[in-house]
Scaffold this motif. Sequence first.
Motif, PDB file in Angstrom:
ATOM      1  N   ILE A  85     -45.129 -14.362   0.306  1.00 30.24           N
ATOM      2  CA  ILE A  85     -44.328 -12.726   0.632  1.00 30.24           C
ATOM      3  C   ILE A  85     -44.249 -12.524  -0.840  1.00 30.24           C
ATOM      4  CG2 ILE A  85     -42.244 -11.727   0.912  1.00 30.24           C
ATOM      5  CD1 ILE A  85     -41.752 -13.713   3.332  1.00 30.24           C
ATOM      6  N   LYS A  86     -43.808 -12.904  -2.053  1.00 27.74           N
ATOM      7  CA  LYS A  86     -43.754 -12.523  -3.285  1.00 27.74           C
ATOM      8  C   LYS A  86     -45.283 -12.011  -3.758  1.00 27.74           C
ATOM      9  CE  LYS A  86     -41.650 -12.153  -7.435  1.00 27.74           C
ATOM     10  NZ  LYS A  86     -39.984 -11.356  -7.464  1.00 27.74           N
ATOM     11  N   ALA A  87     -46.451 -12.491  -3.552  1.00 22.87           N
ATOM     12  CA  ALA A  87     -47.593 -12.205  -3.779  1.00 22.87           C
ATOM     13  C   ALA A  87     -47.917 -11.009  -3.229  1.00 22.87           C
ATOM     14  CB  ALA A  87     -48.645 -13.365  -3.621  1.00 22.87           C
ATOM     15  N   ILE A  88     -47.718 -10.790  -2.138  1.00 23.14           N
ATOM     16  CA  ILE A  88     -47.877  -9.482  -1.091  1.00 23.14           C
ATOM     17  C   ILE A  88     -47.006  -8.473  -1.800  1.00 23.14           C
ATOM     18  CG2 ILE A  88     -47.771  -8.399   0.918  1.00 23.14           C
ATOM     19  CD1 ILE A  88     -50.153 -10.322   0.578  1.00 23.14           C
ATOM     20  N   LYS A  89     -45.784  -8.590  -2.232  1.00 21.58           N
ATOM     21  CA  LYS A  89     -44.931  -7.594  -2.600  1.00 21.58           C
ATOM     22  C   LYS A  89     -45.604  -7.076  -3.818  1.00 21.58           C
ATOM     23  CE  LYS A  89     -40.426  -8.723  -0.965  1.00 21.58           C
ATOM     24  NZ  LYS A  89     -39.080  -9.387  -1.525  1.00 21.58           N
ATOM     25  N   GLN A  90     -46.152  -7.983  -4.842  1.00 22.80           N
ATOM     26  CA  GLN A  90     -46.499  -7.675  -6.094  1.00 22.80           C
ATOM     27  C   GLN A  90     -48.029  -6.840  -5.938  1.00 22.80           C
ATOM     28  OE1 GLN A  90     -45.765  -8.465  -9.666  1.00 22.80           O
ATOM     29  NE2 GLN A  90     -43.981  -8.793  -8.198  1.00 22.80           N
ATOM     30  N   MET A  91     -48.900  -7.483  -5.110  1.00 21.61           N
ATOM     31  CA  MET A  91     -50.290  -6.628  -4.875  1.00 21.61           C
ATOM     32  C   MET A  91     -49.967  -5.423  -4.190  1.00 21.61           C
ATOM     33  SD  MET A  91     -53.020  -9.706  -3.914  1.00 21.61           S
ATOM     34  CE  MET A  91     -51.969 -10.554  -2.787  1.00 21.61           C
TER      35      MET A  91
ATOM     36  N   PHE B  56     -36.977 -12.354   6.942  1.00 22.59           N
ATOM     37  CA  PHE B  56     -38.424 -11.945   7.551  1.00 22.59           C
ATOM     38  C   PHE B  56     -38.828 -12.668   8.785  1.00 22.59           C
ATOM     39  CE2 PHE B  56     -43.190 -12.641   7.132  1.00 22.59           C
ATOM     40  CZ  PHE B  56     -43.423 -11.507   7.506  1.00 22.59           C
ATOM     41  N   VAL B  57     -38.961 -14.246   8.509  1.00 22.29           N
ATOM     42  CA  VAL B  57     -39.492 -15.045   9.447  1.00 22.29           C
ATOM     43  C   VAL B  57     -38.656 -14.867  10.812  1.00 22.29           C
ATOM     44  CG1 VAL B  57     -39.996 -17.526  10.121  1.00 22.29           C
ATOM     45  CG2 VAL B  57     -40.628 -16.647   7.676  1.00 22.29           C
ATOM     46  N   SER B  58     -37.479 -14.938  10.660  1.00 28.17           N
ATOM     47  CA  SER B  58     -36.647 -14.956  11.827  1.00 28.17           C
ATOM     48  C   SER B  58     -36.570 -13.572  12.479  1.00 28.17           C
ATOM     49  CB  SER B  58     -35.141 -15.324  11.302  1.00 28.17           C
ATOM     50  OG  SER B  58     -34.676 -14.182  10.525  1.00 28.17           O
ATOM     51  N   GLY B  59     -36.836 -12.473  11.740  1.00 24.75           N
ATOM     52  CA  GLY B  59     -36.980 -11.182  12.396  1.00 24.75           C
ATOM     53  C   GLY B  59     -38.293 -11.161  13.109  1.00 24.75           C
ATOM     54  N   ILE B  60     -39.270 -11.938  12.819  1.00 21.86           N
ATOM     55  CA  ILE B  60     -40.357 -11.783  13.943  1.00 21.86           C
ATOM     56  C   ILE B  60     -40.134 -12.912  14.990  1.00 21.86           C
ATOM     57  CG2 ILE B  60     -42.864 -12.463  13.902  1.00 21.86           C
ATOM     58  CD1 ILE B  60     -43.054 -11.419  11.139  1.00 21.86           C
TER      59      ILE B  60
ATOM     60  N   ALA C  90     -50.089 -12.608   5.627  1.00 20.51           N
ATOM     61  CA  ALA C  90     -50.536 -11.543   6.386  1.00 20.51           C
ATOM     62  C   ALA C  90     -49.793 -10.844   7.380  1.00 20.51           C
ATOM     63  CB  ALA C  90     -51.717 -12.163   7.321  1.00 20.51           C
ATOM     64  N   ALA C  91     -48.803 -11.655   7.965  1.00 20.30           N
ATOM     65  CA  ALA C  91     -47.733 -11.088   8.628  1.00 20.30           C
ATOM     66  C   ALA C  91     -46.783 -10.081   7.847  1.00 20.30           C
ATOM     67  CB  ALA C  91     -46.879 -12.113   9.210  1.00 20.30           C
ATOM     68  N   TYR C  92     -46.409 -10.537   6.499  1.00 20.36           N
ATOM     69  CA  TYR C  92     -45.642  -9.549   5.733  1.00 20.36           C
ATOM     70  C   TYR C  92     -46.619  -8.208   5.504  1.00 20.36           C
ATOM     71  CZ  TYR C  92     -42.142  -7.970   2.466  1.00 20.36           C
ATOM     72  OH  TYR C  92     -41.190  -7.377   1.707  1.00 20.36           O
ATOM     73  N   ALA C  93     -47.692  -8.720   5.213  1.00 24.03           N
ATOM     74  CA  ALA C  93     -48.561  -7.560   4.710  1.00 24.03           C
ATOM     75  C   ALA C  93     -48.768  -6.673   5.693  1.00 24.03           C
ATOM     76  CB  ALA C  93     -49.967  -7.783   4.275  1.00 24.03           C
ATOM     77  N   ALA C  94     -48.879  -7.052   7.242  1.00 23.47           N
ATOM     78  CA  ALA C  94     -48.902  -6.344   8.482  1.00 23.47           C
ATOM     79  C   ALA C  94     -47.853  -5.461   8.657  1.00 23.47           C
ATOM     80  CB  ALA C  94     -49.357  -7.050   9.484  1.00 23.47           C
TER      81      ALA C  94
END
Length: 684
Positions: free
Chosen positions: A674-680, A268-272, A191-195
């Motif tokens: 994250i991989k799944a969100i990238k794909q979708m 990504f995680v560390s960036g947040i 969700a965080a990556y999608a957002a």
Amino acid sequence: MKKISRKSFLKIAAAAAMGSVTAGALAACNSASSSAAASSSASSAGSLAAGATYIPGTYEATAAGINGDVKVTMTFSDTAITDVVLDVSGETASIGGAAAEDLKNALMEAQGAEIDVVSGATITSEGVIKAAQKCINQAKGIANVEVIQLPTGDENDWLGTEPDIDEEAITETWDTDILIVGAGNGGMCAAAYAAQNGLNFRIIEQNSVVQDTRHWYGAIDTSAAKAAGAEPMDRAKLLSEISRYASGKCDQRVVKTWINESAAMHDFVSGILEGEYGWSCEFTSGAEAAWPAENAEHNTDYLYPVQEHNYMASETASGMQRNQAFQDYIEKRGYSIDFNTALAKLEKDENGRITGVIAQSTSDDHFIRINASKGVLLACGGYPGNPYMMEQLDPLGTSVTTACSYSPADKGYGIRAAVWAGANLDKESAPMLFDRGIVPPGQDAGYVESANAFGGKAFPGQIRQYNPGTQPFLKVNRNGERFANESCPYNDIVYAAAHQPGRVYAQIHDANWEEDVKRFHTIGCSAQTRNGGEAYVLPKMEEAEELGCFFKADTLEELADKLGFTGEAKENFLATVERYNELYDAQNDEDFGKPAYRLSAIKTAPFYGCWLGASLLTTEQGIAINDKCQALDTNNQPMEGLYITGDMSGSFFANNYPCLMAGVAMGRTMTFAIKAIKQMGGLE
């Protein structure tokens, strides 16, 4: 197969107005007081006396708690709640049980069910709140109508039958591009990556809060590793070792997705967490994360450490966990989590593509169709809280387990929904077992009957994990005999105990335990015993001692008696300790080949002992996926529109979890999310 339809709602509601409903799939709550009050509880609001809020009487109701049902009994005058009694006897004493008084006081003070959950006892709190609302409804003359969310399976059929939900029962429709099911570690990272990428998504969660965070995760050659000066990982060896640990029963391309993309996940995680919340990463590698070199002499150097990362909240974050930070992150960007919304079944079109799900509100039980044009990501967890699945899919792991530290909400519903839709479930179990399930003398491993637990069964241990149990001290069976090399990964000793009486074993050490554990240099989460010392260990010993699970004695004979050894078994025990001291003096374990630095003398009083089995954290047997995290069907072909991550994803582990490759499972979970969100989302 019986359909659940809107007409069924109406019929049951009408029946409830005449009396109680006790059918298997639909239920209304009965009053616990006189027959007159019971009759009143099922009548309409019109039977309330003029100016009254409630129909006086005592009412009771149940709802799901952490291990089974909690029961709430409430007494009402015509205008107030006058008494509340909670039965949480089936809950973990130190968690849900401890929250009972706070919940009772909150209900009385609020004079209603609109109260906050007790921190650390969320699921118990939710059960109490829901049961209290049922009591209030009865006292107001409102019928409680419930529909069970999913077939639960049974002792002969863990899968059960997919629910056939009538169109008339679906009273709401949502449309989105991406649907994430489950607000746990995988779902919240997704969700965080999608957002962050501005995608159109929704995330549903069957509970009322985000689920607990597993803070530690493994990732390879990250920016944190480079900043710490860590040597680059030997990726080929790591791939080989994971495959060897799984006896080759994995898809190495799936494993490579984690190896090759986990560094980007960490960035990504560390960036947040670092960039937005000011947290700092606790990075572990090198000597602290590796078994000492002496293990190479005994062919145990195959235990391959990884680079482990851990974020603990800063003072300004007020103790927020990672999943809570991700929730805050998405909400600041205009997204929200649809809580109290549970997966009922997947939907697919005529071509077999997954188009979305039918979900059910756990607040009022109505059904919702959620259309997801670009795909569904299931992140629903494993099945450790489902005894039907445990016994049928993992009889060995079940047989050696004495305690649990899992999320009781993880009952395998996501796995079952995927299998109903045609997905391929890994054929071999892979439980995450820790050698920390402390129990009293005489207690066998495996389930015991528990009327309040889901499926009527629970593991007997009252302590979730007794961490010092992982230390490689002397371990003996009920015959007083040593039976294995104790210097091993967490689950090896509990599997060895599968061949011992009661499938449990006793651990023995003397007063020099703290000096011993420093020399042992265990890694992973067992290092907490080494690093924490007395301040960490003594409270755990005292807790176990109070529960009759841990013993201290001035002599070995006295310790043997306290541990329950008698007759020949006691003689064997004393002889085994004497033999173990001889091996220590010679610094050579010629009996089982344990490295010398992990031998310990048992000579200095007081002497300590306890009985142990496995503590089950989770299961890793999941739905087969490819390297893009797409679910695979029974012919191992991709299922369009369906993606899987977390403990319900497969193709990675088999036999058991590689316990001393610290953080691999969580690193995989977040990387695959994250991989799944990238794909979708069309981002790669």
